[in-house]
Design an enzyme around this catalytic site. Structure first.
Site, PDB file in Angstrom:
ATOM      1  N   SER A  43       0.821  -1.223   0.054  1.00 19.71           N
ATOM      2  CA  SER A  43       0.129   0.019   0.253  1.00 19.71           C
ATOM      3  C   SER A  43       0.869   1.265   0.038  1.00 19.71           C
ATOM      4  O   SER A  43       0.396   2.241  -0.815  1.00 19.71           O
ATOM      5  CB  SER A  43      -1.011  -0.029   1.241  1.00 19.71           C
ATOM      6  OG  SER A  43      -1.937  -0.932   0.990  1.00 19.71           O
ATOM      7  N   LYS A  71      -9.569  -5.187  11.452  1.00 18.40           N
ATOM      8  CA  LYS A  71     -10.565  -4.816  10.433  1.00 18.40           C
ATOM      9  C   LYS A  71     -11.969  -4.786  11.141  1.00 18.40           C
ATOM     10  O   LYS A  71     -12.801  -3.935  10.836  1.00 18.40           O
ATOM     11  CB  LYS A  71     -10.582  -5.812   9.299  1.00 18.40           C
ATOM     12  CG  LYS A  71      -9.463  -5.516   8.138  1.00 18.40           C
ATOM     13  CD  LYS A  71      -9.491  -6.402   7.257  1.00 18.40           C
ATOM     14  CE  LYS A  71      -9.849  -5.890   5.931  1.00 18.40           C
ATOM     15  NZ  LYS A  71      -9.638  -7.025   4.773  1.00 18.40           N
ATOM     16  N   GLY A  91      -7.003 -13.005  -8.752  1.00 24.50           N
ATOM     17  CA  GLY A  91      -7.322 -12.227  -7.559  1.00 24.50           C
ATOM     18  C   GLY A  91      -6.480 -10.751  -7.584  1.00 24.50           C
ATOM     19  O   GLY A  91      -6.718  -9.898  -6.638  1.00 24.50           O
TER      20      GLY A  91
HETATM   21  P1  NAP Z   1     -10.104 -16.115   6.111  1.00 21.74           P
HETATM   22  O1  NAP Z   1     -11.072 -15.066   6.811  1.00 21.74           O
HETATM   23  O2  NAP Z   1      -9.173 -16.989   7.220  1.00 21.74           O
HETATM   24  O3  NAP Z   1     -10.896 -17.110   5.575  1.00 21.74           O
HETATM   25  C1  NAP Z   1     -10.486 -18.545   5.060  1.00 21.74           C
HETATM   26  C2  NAP Z   1     -11.560 -19.199   4.196  1.00 21.74           C
HETATM   27  O4  NAP Z   1     -10.683 -20.407   3.531  1.00 21.74           O
HETATM   28  C3  NAP Z   1     -12.603 -19.755   5.293  1.00 21.74           C
HETATM   29  O5  NAP Z   1     -13.894 -19.826   4.405  1.00 21.74           O
HETATM   30  C4  NAP Z   1     -11.908 -21.335   5.493  1.00 21.74           C
HETATM   31  O6  NAP Z   1     -13.019 -21.966   5.809  1.00 21.74           O
HETATM   32  C5  NAP Z   1     -11.437 -21.425   4.066  1.00 21.74           C
HETATM   33  N1  NAP Z   1     -10.418 -22.444   4.053  1.00 21.74           N
HETATM   34  C6  NAP Z   1      -9.245 -22.622   4.333  1.00 21.74           C
HETATM   35  N2  NAP Z   1      -8.672 -23.654   4.402  1.00 21.74           N
HETATM   36  C7  NAP Z   1      -9.315 -24.430   3.443  1.00 21.74           C
HETATM   37  C8  NAP Z   1      -9.275 -25.678   3.004  1.00 21.74           C
HETATM   38  N3  NAP Z   1      -8.259 -26.390   3.237  1.00 21.74           N
HETATM   39  N4  NAP Z   1     -10.277 -26.329   2.544  1.00 21.74           N
HETATM   40  C9  NAP Z   1     -11.583 -25.452   2.118  1.00 21.74           C
HETATM   41  N5  NAP Z   1     -11.733 -24.344   2.768  1.00 21.74           N
HETATM   42  C10 NAP Z   1     -10.695 -23.662   3.199  1.00 21.74           C
HETATM   43  O7  NAP Z   1      -9.062 -15.511   4.891  1.00 21.74           O
HETATM   44  P2  NAP Z   1      -9.444 -14.497   4.227  1.00 21.74           P
HETATM   45  O8  NAP Z   1      -8.803 -13.051   4.554  1.00 21.74           O
HETATM   46  O9  NAP Z   1     -11.004 -14.425   3.872  1.00 21.74           O
HETATM   47  O10 NAP Z   1      -8.360 -14.941   2.778  1.00 21.74           O
HETATM   48  C11 NAP Z   1      -9.153 -15.685   1.749  1.00 21.74           C
HETATM   49  C12 NAP Z   1      -8.443 -15.692   0.417  1.00 21.74           C
HETATM   50  O11 NAP Z   1      -8.721 -14.505   0.048  1.00 21.74           O
HETATM   51  C13 NAP Z   1      -7.185 -15.707   0.821  1.00 21.74           C
HETATM   52  O12 NAP Z   1      -6.408 -16.397  -0.170  1.00 21.74           O
HETATM   53  C14 NAP Z   1      -6.630 -14.171   0.531  1.00 21.74           C
HETATM   54  O13 NAP Z   1      -5.321 -14.230  -0.130  1.00 21.74           O
HETATM   55  C15 NAP Z   1      -7.391 -13.579  -0.484  1.00 21.74           C
HETATM   56  N6  NAP Z   1      -7.830 -12.160  -0.313  1.00 21.74           N
HETATM   57  C16 NAP Z   1      -7.808 -11.766  -1.464  1.00 21.74           C
HETATM   58  C17 NAP Z   1      -7.909 -10.252  -1.650  1.00 21.74           C
HETATM   59  C18 NAP Z   1      -7.725  -9.531  -2.840  1.00 21.74           C
HETATM   60  O14 NAP Z   1      -7.689  -8.304  -2.911  1.00 21.74           O
HETATM   61  N7  NAP Z   1      -7.673 -10.174  -3.807  1.00 21.74           N
HETATM   62  C19 NAP Z   1      -8.364  -9.755  -0.222  1.00 21.74           C
HETATM   63  C20 NAP Z   1      -8.544 -10.482   0.942  1.00 21.74           C
HETATM   64  C21 NAP Z   1      -8.052 -11.788   0.679  1.00 21.74           C
HETATM   65  P3  NAP Z   1     -12.756 -23.087   6.904  1.00 21.74           P
HETATM   66  O15 NAP Z   1     -14.126 -22.850   7.679  1.00 21.74           O
HETATM   67  O16 NAP Z   1     -13.218 -24.383   6.181  1.00 21.74           O
HETATM   68  O17 NAP Z   1     -11.640 -23.045   7.745  1.00 21.74           O
END
Ligand code: NAP
Length: 291
Positions: free
Chosen positions: A24, A73, A260
């Site tokens: 950022s 957040k 993404g």
């Molecule tokens: P988070 O709040 O920790 O959520 C993680 C999610 O992944 C939950 O739904 C979790 O479900 C699931 N998960 C984890 N391990 C899994 C597995 N082995 N099989 C199936 N589901 C699984 O994390 P977050 O911040 O939302 O991030 C999620 C993704 O979004 C990351 O890859 C991050 O890099 C991406 N992201 C991208 C942006 C962007 O701007 N492009 C912004 C934010 C985040 P369970 O209940 O099954 O654990």
């Protein structure tokens, strides 16, 4: 720098922990420079329990606005005067604007970033049936913003009995109560028949889980036999730039396979606009910092 920072320069910043890896400061400072804006952007490492003190300090310093990353957040909302409709529903803020009279308003630009990135790729979520894999932070922002942006249906899949299924149930309740034009539901990600049926009848499939990023890089939640030419496939994972799901969707000839990184850029574009009222030079920023 010595020509740019002066006694009038307005401070913007990021708070959260860790922040050392954040792109950022580079993205915002480059954009301030390019637009000739007398602003500067720094990152401050703030643990969760210091969120309130940090907000008080930023008020005292009359910052122009600030971004928030994990773990602050959700916590930050307690210390703000107002929330945007999306931030209120999502239950998390990543951007705070400061009005002339010092009023702090929380926004969430992650979901908007996702929707804008799809638009950049010629895909409009309005009227679409969307399957979202995941119910964590990113998934909640994406799901709620898709509903607010006119999706006809959002169908969440998350592993039942794991961390975020209940959160997904709350998201469904919030959408049902606040966005009646959008049908919302949740199912168990481990129910492969239900998943196959939902993917078979949706317009857009989104991965918003951690599957696809390290240490789960090389993995995918979707059997490639479910891909078809009229399906749009999108990932929130941006590291690696192309996940296995995106590669397999491309190979199967899906209408669009969208990674993404554009969501990451567009959430910043939206925050920059909220801060300055101006457009970030998005293409340049993408080439310079995200390629
Ligand atoms: P988070 O709040 O920790 O959520 C993680 C999610 O992944 C939950 O739904 C979790 O479900 C699931 N998960 C984890 N391990 C899994 C597995 N082995 N099989 C199936 N589901 C699984 O994390 P977050 O911040 O939302 O991030 C999620 C993704 O979004 C990351 O890859 C991050 O890099 C991406 N992201 C991208 C942006 C962007 O701007 N492009 C912004 C934010 C985040 P369970 O209940 O099954 O654990």
């Amino acid at each position: 720098m010595e020509n740019r920072i002066n006694g009038h320069t307005r401070l913007f910043c990021l708070i959260g922990s860790p922040v050392g890896h954040s792109g950022s400061p580079a993205m915002y400072n480059y954009s301030f420079d390019r637009l000739g804006l007398d602003n500067a952007y720094l990152a401050f490492d703030i643990p969760l329990e210091k969120t309130g003190e940090a907000v008080e300090a930023l008020k005292l310093l009359h910052v122009g606005g600030f971004n928030i990353t994990m773990p602050c957040k959700t916590e930050v909302a307690k210390y703000l005067d107002d929330l945007s409709p999306a931030a209120r529903l999502i239950g998390a803020c990543n951007t705070v604007t400061v009005s002339e009279d010092g009023k702090l308003t929380g926004h969430n630009t992650d979901g908007v970033g996702f929707v804008r990135n799809l638009k950049e790729h010629g895909v409009d979520v309005a009227g679409k049936k969307i399957v979202v894999l995941g119910a964590g932070g990113a998934a909640t922002a994406v799901t709620i913003q898709c509903a607010l942006s006119g999706a006809s249906e959002v169908h969440i899949f998350n592993r039942k009995g794991y961390n975020f299924y209940e959160n997904g149930e709350h998201t469904v309740e919030k959408i049902r109560a606040n966005v009646p034009g959008c049908q919302a539901s949740i199912d168990n990600l481990l129910d492969s028949a239900a998943l196959a049926e939902a993917v078979g009848s949706c317009d857009i499939l989104v991965n918003a889980t951690k599957v696809g990023m390290a240490p789960l890089d090389g993995e995918t939640l979707i059997d490639s036999s479910l891909f078809r030419p009229d399906l749009v496939v999108a990932d929130t994972v941006y590291n690696p730039r192309e996940t296995r799901m995106i590669r397999e969707a491309q190979a199967a000839g899906c209408k669009a396979a969208i990674g993404g990184i554009g969501m990451l850029l567009q959430q910043g574009v939206e925050a920059f606009h909220l801060f300055t009222g101006k457009d970030m030079p998005a293409q340049e920023v993408m080439e310079k910092f995200f390629s």
